[in-house]
Design a protein around this motif. Structure first.
Motif, PDB file in Angstrom:
ATOM      1  N   GLY A 154      61.515 -23.806 -42.406  1.00  0.00           N
ATOM      2  CA  GLY A 154      61.146 -25.003 -43.173  1.00  0.00           C
ATOM      3  C   GLY A 154      59.760 -25.504 -42.796  1.00  0.00           C
ATOM      4  N   ASP A 155      59.304 -26.511 -43.490  1.00  0.00           N
ATOM      5  CA  ASP A 155      57.974 -27.076 -43.224  1.00  0.00           C
ATOM      6  C   ASP A 155      57.883 -27.653 -41.816  1.00  0.00           C
ATOM      7  OD1 ASP A 155      57.482 -26.470 -45.811  1.00  0.00           O
ATOM      8  OD2 ASP A 155      57.876 -28.500 -46.574  1.00  0.00           O
ATOM      9  N   ASP A 156      59.033 -28.014 -41.267  1.00  0.00           N
ATOM     10  CA  ASP A 156      59.052 -28.611 -39.931  1.00  0.00           C
ATOM     11  C   ASP A 156      59.136 -27.555 -38.834  1.00  0.00           C
ATOM     12  OD1 ASP A 156      61.558 -27.679 -40.428  1.00  0.00           O
ATOM     13  OD2 ASP A 156      62.621 -29.530 -39.898  1.00  0.00           O
ATOM     14  N   GLU A 190      68.269 -36.924 -48.023  1.00  0.00           N
ATOM     15  CA  GLU A 190      67.649 -35.617 -48.203  1.00  0.00           C
ATOM     16  C   GLU A 190      66.655 -35.361 -47.077  1.00  0.00           C
ATOM     17  OE1 GLU A 190      68.062 -32.288 -50.249  1.00  0.00           O
ATOM     18  OE2 GLU A 190      68.987 -34.146 -50.913  1.00  0.00           O
ATOM     19  N   ALA A 191      66.955 -34.304 -46.269  1.00  0.00           N
ATOM     20  CA  ALA A 191      66.023 -33.946 -45.199  1.00  0.00           C
ATOM     21  C   ALA A 191      64.946 -33.049 -45.789  1.00  0.00           C
ATOM     22  CB  ALA A 191      66.770 -33.238 -44.078  1.00  0.00           C
ATOM     23  N   GLY A 192      63.740 -33.466 -45.677  1.00  0.00           N
ATOM     24  CA  GLY A 192      62.641 -32.832 -46.381  1.00  0.00           C
ATOM     25  C   GLY A 192      62.488 -31.341 -46.200  1.00  0.00           C
ATOM     26  N   ALA A 193      62.738 -30.858 -44.976  1.00  0.00           N
ATOM     27  CA  ALA A 193      62.437 -29.470 -44.681  1.00  0.00           C
ATOM     28  C   ALA A 193      63.443 -28.487 -45.274  1.00  0.00           C
ATOM     29  CB  ALA A 193      62.359 -29.283 -43.177  1.00  0.00           C
ATOM     30  N   LYS A 204      66.197 -25.465 -34.204  1.00  0.00           N
ATOM     31  CA  LYS A 204      65.509 -26.734 -34.424  1.00  0.00           C
ATOM     32  C   LYS A 204      64.169 -26.748 -33.685  1.00  0.00           C
ATOM     33  CE  LYS A 204      67.976 -30.150 -36.467  1.00  0.00           C
ATOM     34  NZ  LYS A 204      67.369 -31.081 -37.434  1.00  0.00           N
ATOM     35  N   ALA A 205      63.137 -27.099 -34.385  1.00  0.00           N
ATOM     36  CA  ALA A 205      61.848 -27.266 -33.714  1.00  0.00           C
ATOM     37  C   ALA A 205      61.949 -28.451 -32.758  1.00  0.00           C
ATOM     38  CB  ALA A 205      60.759 -27.525 -34.748  1.00  0.00           C
ATOM     39  N   ALA A 206      61.263 -28.341 -31.629  1.00  0.00           N
ATOM     40  CA  ALA A 206      61.428 -29.344 -30.570  1.00  0.00           C
ATOM     41  C   ALA A 206      60.989 -30.754 -30.987  1.00  0.00           C
ATOM     42  CB  ALA A 206      60.645 -28.909 -29.336  1.00  0.00           C
ATOM     43  N   GLY A 207      59.987 -30.835 -31.843  1.00  0.00           N
ATOM     44  CA  GLY A 207      59.483 -32.166 -32.180  1.00  0.00           C
ATOM     45  C   GLY A 207      58.969 -32.828 -30.926  1.00  0.00           C
ATOM     46  N   ASN A 208      59.372 -34.075 -30.654  1.00  0.00           N
ATOM     47  CA  ASN A 208      58.894 -34.688 -29.410  1.00  0.00           C
ATOM     48  C   ASN A 208      59.929 -34.608 -28.290  1.00  0.00           C
ATOM     49  OD1 ASN A 208      60.534 -36.465 -30.693  1.00  0.00           O
ATOM     50  ND2 ASN A 208      58.888 -37.874 -31.254  1.00  0.00           N
ATOM     51  N   ARG A 209      60.893 -33.740 -28.494  1.00  0.00           N
ATOM     52  CA  ARG A 209      61.893 -33.546 -27.442  1.00  0.00           C
ATOM     53  C   ARG A 209      61.291 -32.741 -26.299  1.00  0.00           C
ATOM     54  NH1 ARG A 209      68.070 -31.673 -28.675  1.00  0.00           N
ATOM     55  NH2 ARG A 209      68.407 -30.326 -26.880  1.00  0.00           N
ATOM     56  N   ARG A 210      61.605 -33.137 -25.052  1.00  0.00           N
ATOM     57  CA  ARG A 210      61.010 -32.487 -23.888  1.00  0.00           C
ATOM     58  C   ARG A 210      62.020 -31.696 -23.070  1.00  0.00           C
ATOM     59  NH1 ARG A 210      57.478 -32.790 -26.200  1.00  0.00           N
ATOM     60  NH2 ARG A 210      55.688 -34.196 -26.299  1.00  0.00           N
ATOM     61  N   GLU A 211      63.268 -32.110 -23.113  1.00  0.00           N
ATOM     62  CA  GLU A 211      64.269 -31.460 -22.275  1.00  0.00           C
ATOM     63  C   GLU A 211      65.101 -30.495 -23.098  1.00  0.00           C
ATOM     64  OE1 GLU A 211      66.031 -34.265 -18.962  1.00  0.00           O
ATOM     65  OE2 GLU A 211      65.766 -35.333 -20.854  1.00  0.00           O
TER      66      GLU A 211
END
Length: 470
Positions: A154-156, A190-193, A204-211
């Motif tokens: 997806g775009d994300d 509706e989730a965009g991706a 799942k892309a991490a996004g701002n997740r660190r752990e």
RNA sequence: GGUGGAGUGGCCGAGAGGCGAGGCUCGGGACUGCAAAUCCCGCUACACGGGUUCAAAUCCCGUCUCCACCUCCA
């Protein structure tokens, strides 16, 4: 007409996909391969969770008692179980709450999970793979799905499964793709991706997740919940699952998605039979934090009940029906269990007699297990043994001994005897002297004192005896 | 709204056209100096309204109520 099932007919189980009772066999002719959805280890398992875990044990014991070999794998979900909004990952939310490393929380609850199983006399699975240690095989699985053009990025940057490419999507749960959309209970956002509302994230892309994230070709991220079971079941069970077990709520979306992920890789049905256990209610309500009626095995033990009285309660209900548990029913089960154990101690004094009639009784019980785990009938038959005149004590003892691997109620055990404290020992001696002197006032007073220590007194013509109050 | 399941005595629960499972609680009795434990006895029920049948808790139609699932969940 009463249908008496035939013994040694093998285990038959209601399959959620085909919606009928199917024989459970080893597809390779050797070992019955079973996968059970395990716990997400961010909190204690409640007695409802345990009911489902017990279901696997009943299946396993029935198969083994029938002479089959079983390999059982149960996953430990310690990562990736989350809602759409990945801020709400169950592990990380708990980690934040407790201000602790998520893995240390996971290990703690994993250990508690094993302890609970042991208390319920549930045989351990042969393998307990942890999701966090199986990321490689999940990524391989995702790569294959991408090659088959069943998944897309997806775009994300997240990888999604394309639900429209799996023809029989919805067959397991009875959902249709078009009917899913309205989502009467939830306003679907509706989730965009995603390309389609029913698609779901494999990665799942991490996004701002660190752990709890992993570096991959897709960039940093973490696995979706459903891919875990597809990858692990096919890996640890060599490409095919003869029986897949889980709670009824997992039928959708978890198992529906798992089926869509697994089947294309094996080019057929990856799972021969799907077994779903119904939910447990407590005092008429679904067990949930919001209802405030979550009961743990430790609560049962704290109230002084044998943990196996819970197993007993579960056996009295069919796995496929919703069951209403209450303190009352646990208490009833507890006393029946104690009574049966006491009876066995008496029966076993007689010379053992495993005659044809006794073996027929054991086989009749096995037949009820084999008939889609008709445990209520098992329990009826078991109770009838107590009053049955046609069996000698020696036969009854032999029957219980033979059934123990199936029932696993520890009916052969003597009541656990705790060491008597010195204080109580002195009181018992004093009471004995008082009775010899016919000083009943003193004797009764001492009896009350002992009762406060949890010791019950039983006077008989041959003298006093004591036992721990249950 | 859709789908599935369920309503049996104080409570839990089997049974699936005729013979009222069983357990727990409770009551009575035996035993006991009194208790406890144990044993014996008792408590007679199928949500409601119709229907089918010689016969219905069980089959059919309708009604009511409860529970669960419907992308958090075992």
């Amino acid at each position: 007409m009463k249908r008496e099932p035939k013994p040694n007919n093998g285990l038959h189980i209601y399959d959620t996909l085909e919606r009928k009772v199917l024989p459970i066999t080893a597809s390779d002719g050797q070992v019955v391969r079973i996968y059970c959805c395990g716990p997400t280890v961010y909190r204690d398992a409640h007695v409802g969770n345990l009911r489902t875990f017990l279901l696997s044990d009943l299946v396993r014991r029935t198969l083994e008692f029938s002479g089959l070999k079983v390999k059982m794998v149960q996953n430990i979900t310690d990562v990736g179980h989350m809602s759409e909004d990945f801020e709400e990952d169950k592990m990380l939310a708990q980690s934040k709450l407790e201000k602790r490393d998520p893995y240390s929380i996971a290990r703690e609850y994993e250990e508690k999970f094993h302890k609970d199983l042991a208390e319920l006399n549930i045989l351990p699975a042969h393998n307990y793979p942890r999701a966090s240690e199986c990321i490689e095989m999940m990524l391989e699985h995702i790569a294959k799905l991408t090659e088959l053009e069943l998944a897309y990025q997806g775009d994300d940057s997240s990888i999604y499964f394309d639900s429209t490419k799996f023809d029989s999507y919805g067959q397991l749960s009875g959902n249709r793709l078009d009917a899913l959309k309205p989502g009467h209970r939830y306003e679907y956002v509706e989730a965009g991706a995603k390309r389609f509302h029913a698609d779901w994230a494999l990665w799942k892309a991490a996004g701002n997740r660190r752990e709890m994230i992993w570096q991959t070709a897709y960039g940093p991220g973490f696995p979706g919940w459903h891919i875990e079971c597809s990858a692990m079941s096919l890996h640890y069970l060599q490409g095919h699952v003869d029986l897949h077990i889980g709670g009824i709520d997992l039928r959708f979306p978890h198992h529906e998605n798992e089926r869509a992920q697994s089947n294309p890789l094996v080019k057929g049905e990856a799972v021969s039979a799907w077994l779903h256990g119904e939910h447990l209610l407590f005092e008429g309500r679904k067990m949930s934090k919001s209802s405030g009626n979550v009961v743990l095995l430790s609560d049962v033990i704290t109230r002084g009940f044998d943990p196996l009285s819970l197993r007993f309660c579960f056996l009295e209900n069919r796995y496929r029906s919703q069951m209403d548990l209450s303190w009352n029913s646990i208490s009833a089960a507890h006393s029946t269990l104690q009574r049966l154990r006491a009876k066995y101690q008496q029966w076993k004094l007689a010379p053992r007699d495993y005659s044809d009639e006794a073996s027929a009784f054991v086989l009749a019980i096995l037949a009820h297990f084999q008939a889609d785990l008709d445990t209520p009938q098992v329990m009826i038959k078991l109770r009838s043994l107590e009053k049955e005149d046609q069996f000698s004590d020696g036969q009854k003892a032999a029957i219980l001994e033979n059934l123990e691997p199936l029932l696993a109620l520890k009916l052969l055990e003597e009541m656990p005897i705790k060491e008597l404290p010195d204080e109580a020992r002195v009181l018992l001696e004093a009471r004995q002297r008082a009775r010899e002197n016919k000083d009943f006032a003193l004797s009764d007073q001492i009896r009350d004192q002992l009762l406060l220590l949890g010791i019950a007194i039983n006077d008989s013509p041959s003298g006093q005896s004591w036992s721990w109050k249950s």
